[in-house]
Write a protein that holds these residues in place. Structure first.
Motif, PDB file in Angstrom:
ATOM      1  N   ARG A 477      42.234  39.722  31.526  1.00  0.00           N
ATOM      2  CA  ARG A 477      42.207  41.187  30.775  1.00  0.00           C
ATOM      3  C   ARG A 477      42.864  42.098  31.984  1.00  0.00           C
ATOM      4  N   ALA A 478      42.188  43.391  32.224  1.00  0.00           N
ATOM      5  CA  ALA A 478      42.656  44.337  33.236  1.00  0.00           C
ATOM      6  C   ALA A 478      42.200  43.469  34.615  1.00  0.00           C
ATOM      7  N   ASP A 479      42.752  44.070  35.716  1.00  0.00           N
ATOM      8  CA  ASP A 479      42.406  43.516  37.087  1.00  0.00           C
ATOM      9  C   ASP A 479      40.808  43.800  37.549  1.00  0.00           C
ATOM     10  N   ASP A 480      40.450  44.939  36.980  1.00  0.00           N
ATOM     11  CA  ASP A 480      38.784  45.290  37.302  1.00  0.00           C
ATOM     12  C   ASP A 480      37.942  44.927  35.891  1.00  0.00           C
ATOM     13  N   VAL A 481      38.300  44.019  35.129  1.00  0.00           N
ATOM     14  CA  VAL A 481      37.466  43.605  34.256  1.00  0.00           C
ATOM     15  C   VAL A 481      37.471  41.845  34.155  1.00  0.00           C
ATOM     16  N   VAL A 482      36.122  41.568  34.178  1.00  0.00           N
ATOM     17  CA  VAL A 482      35.946  40.149  34.054  1.00  0.00           C
ATOM     18  C   VAL A 482      35.774  39.747  32.523  1.00  0.00           C
ATOM     19  N   ALA A 483      36.298  38.646  32.059  1.00  0.00           N
ATOM     20  CA  ALA A 483      36.084  38.428  30.549  1.00  0.00           C
ATOM     21  C   ALA A 483      36.126  36.586  30.719  1.00  0.00           C
ATOM     22  N   THR A 503      36.614  51.904  36.761  1.00  0.00           N
ATOM     23  CA  THR A 503      36.419  53.098  36.670  1.00  0.00           C
ATOM     24  C   THR A 503      37.021  53.746  35.298  1.00  0.00           C
ATOM     25  N   GLU A 504      37.790  53.165  34.501  1.00  0.00           N
ATOM     26  CA  GLU A 504      38.279  53.339  33.118  1.00  0.00           C
ATOM     27  C   GLU A 504      37.792  52.810  32.072  1.00  0.00           C
ATOM     28  N   LEU A 528      35.008  49.804  25.866  1.00  0.00           N
ATOM     29  CA  LEU A 528      34.014  49.333  26.837  1.00  0.00           C
ATOM     30  C   LEU A 528      33.694  50.224  28.176  1.00  0.00           C
ATOM     31  N   LEU A 529      33.027  51.147  28.159  1.00  0.00           N
ATOM     32  CA  LEU A 529      32.808  52.056  29.159  1.00  0.00           C
ATOM     33  C   LEU A 529      32.702  51.258  30.530  1.00  0.00           C
ATOM     34  N   PRO A 530      33.157  51.979  31.646  1.00  0.00           N
ATOM     35  CA  PRO A 530      32.799  51.244  33.070  1.00  0.00           C
ATOM     36  C   PRO A 530      31.454  50.977  33.320  1.00  0.00           C
ATOM     37  N   ASN A 531      31.074  50.024  34.110  1.00  0.00           N
ATOM     38  CA  ASN A 531      29.822  49.449  34.370  1.00  0.00           C
ATOM     39  C   ASN A 531      29.069  48.766  33.156  1.00  0.00           C
TER      40      ASN A 531
END
Length: 538
Positions: A477-483, A503-504, A528-531
């Protein structure tokens, strides 16, 4: 990613275990201190929470210098917490609800009030009684200096001198002398202690300081450390010490494994082993040793996608070769509460819920510390109220802030923790007024409470886990997303978990409708919101 063992296995492989800090869970006799009867009175709550097991911190006879981790009699309940009959009643009531019970065994040290140590102090240097502990002569012309430069985990020297001039080792408080595990009598005694509790029907043991029983031969100095504990070598690891993770440990756990395997009902043990790497951790869970060991690397990881991916990768790379399933833990009675660790306030709570959802989605066992299901943050306990020996010895910020008694109901202390009128009982650590916003009673009536979220997530996990593969596939997924994805087996649906550490907002339309969300605000938006985290079942 390597396969973990199949999910259709002993209960402990995929259990959700709830840690009860006995002093602070529920008070059954109105003295402001939690006890065994209090636990019995709240078992229906734990059943509704959908957990599979409970782990009880030590309730044995003890002077309570370290709140029960200084044991004077391993075969009895301290009167502060009740009686053996109270324990038997609680155990039977838990089993009636299909709840397993794990008790905490403390084999690294005893209390200074233990009969063995009392005998050792009364006897002479070199006596048989002193062989059970680590007594040594001091250094220097008159033996006035400690035998080596080891420091207590709680602060200050790890040695205390007795009246006849010898010194004894205590890696923790001076009231907790370390046992000598080179002495066969020590091992025989603990096998007898394990049998005592197994015969009463307990389902397993948590082994305290499982990495510390043996010390290096000759008790050498810690290299790179000064006599007062000052660090002389900046590259020195806190785990590279001659009293942690010594080879002799593993033979002890092989003996204990044979003992547990001789009892019916998949009895188990899990080790508290603070070690420096996943590879060291995996040595404790080889097929003929412990069943599980706590995976503290998740607990100390920041809320960061690269960091979480690394922990997942390293954990499976370590445990897969020895055929073990991992454990996951976000908090316990020794560390800052998860909400505060992740930043506090709404941000910390959002991240704590998202991390909990990720933890519950992974194969293996999840350990939940009491109060996590309420979203409790750390309490700033006033200095005059603190009781933790790590604080009193100057060894750190102290652990009292995560041990404050739970808020059950009402708007004033003791918040239903103790029976009686509000204000009539002072709990052993004072509860803050703001606990009124976190009570079980209040959250049960809030549609989007943390308690409701955890209760639903744990229950949904229980429904799904038997049909899920033990293999985890990380999904791009995106770099700041764990899936990650777990496939279904025998025609059962699979599970995808997505955690947005960025943050997005992150689009999730391609995954279908979320099954479980850590934030209700994301529902129906396709983002899916941040955090936040979400499960998708397909």
């Amino acid at each position: 990613m390597p396969h973990a063992p199949e999910t259709r296995a002993p209960w402990w492989r995929h259990a959700v275990c709830y840690q009860i800090y006995v002093r602070s869970f529920a008070d059954g006799n109105g003295d402001g201190i939690g006890d065994i009867a209090g636990i019995t009175s709240r078992l229906d709550y734990l059943e509704r929470l959908n957990v599979d097991a409970v782990w009880l911190t030590p309730f044995f006879r003890s002077p309570q210098a370290d709140h029960g981790y200084d044991v004077a009699d391993y075969r009895d309940v301290d009167p502060l917490f009740g009686t053996l009959d109270d324990f038997d009643t609680m155990l039977a009531a838990a089993h009636d609800r299909d709840l397993k019970v794990i008790v905490d065994i403390v084999p690294n040290h005893t209390s200074a009030a233990h009969p063995w140590f009392v005998e050792a102090l009364a006897d002479e240097p070199g006596s048989r009684a002193r062989e059970r502990y680590l007594f040594r002569d001091g250094r220097g012309p008159d033996g006035a200096e400690p035998p080596n430069n080891w420091q207590s985990v709680f602060g200050g020297p790890a040695w205390t001198r007795v009246d006849d001039g010898q010194w004894y080792l205590h890696l923790f408080d001076s009231t907790q002398p370390d046992l000598n595990w080179e002495d066969p009598e020590v091992g025989e005694e603990f096998e007898s202690i394990l049998r005592f509790w197994l015969d009463r029907g307990v389902d397993g043991f948590r082994i305290d300081v499982a990495h510390g029983l043996f010390k290096a031969s000759g008790l050498p100095d810690v290299e790179g450390m000064g006599p007062g504990g000052e660090t002389l070598d900046a590259t020195m690891s806190q785990w590279d010490r001659p009293y942690w993770d010594q080879p002799g440990l593993h033979e002890v756990y092989r003996h204990w494994r044979k003992l547990l395997d001789s009892y019916p009902g998949d009895r188990m043990m899990i080790g508290e082993a603070w070690v420096g790497s996943s590879e060291s951790m995996a040595r404790f869970v080889r097929p003929d040793e412990m069943h599980q060991v706590f995976n503290f690397h998740w607990l100390s990881t920041p809320f960061s996608a690269p960091a979480l991916r690394q922990v997942i990768d390293e954990t499976y790379a370590a445990v897969a070769p020895v055929g073990a399933t991992p454990t996951w833990v976000l908090s316990n009675h020794d560390v800052v509460r998860t909400v505060t660790h992740y930043g506090g306030g709404d941000l910390g709570l959002a991240r704590a819920k998202a991390s909990m959802l990720a933890m519950l989605a992974l194969p293996g066992s999840a350990y939940v510390y009491q109060g996590e299901e309420l979203g409790l943050p750390q309490v700033d306990v006033a200095p005059e109220d603190r009781q933790d020996p790590t604080w009193l010895r100057g060894g750190g910020v102290g652990r009292d802030g995560c041990r404050v008694p739970l808020p059950w109901s009402g708007t004033e202390p003791p918040f239903g923790f103790s029976a009686g009128e509000p204000g009539a009982v002072r709990t052993w650590l004072p509860q803050p007024e703001w606990f009124r916003d976190y009570t079980v009673e209040r959250q049960l009536h809030e549609p989007f409470s943390t308690l409701g979220f955890i209760q639903y997530a744990v229950g949904r996990r229980r429904e799904l886990v038997g049909g899920l593969s033990g293999e985890v596939e990380l999904v791009e997924r995106a770099d700041d997303v764990v899936a990650f994805r777990r496939a279904g087996i025998d025609g059962a649906p699979g599970l995808v978990c997505v955690v947005n550490c960025g943050t997005e907002d992150h689009p999730i339309d391609d995954l279908g409708a979320p099954e479980v969300l850590s934030s209700a605000l994301a529902e129906g938006t396709g983002q899916l919101l941040p955090n936040s985290a979400a499960w998708f079942v397909s």
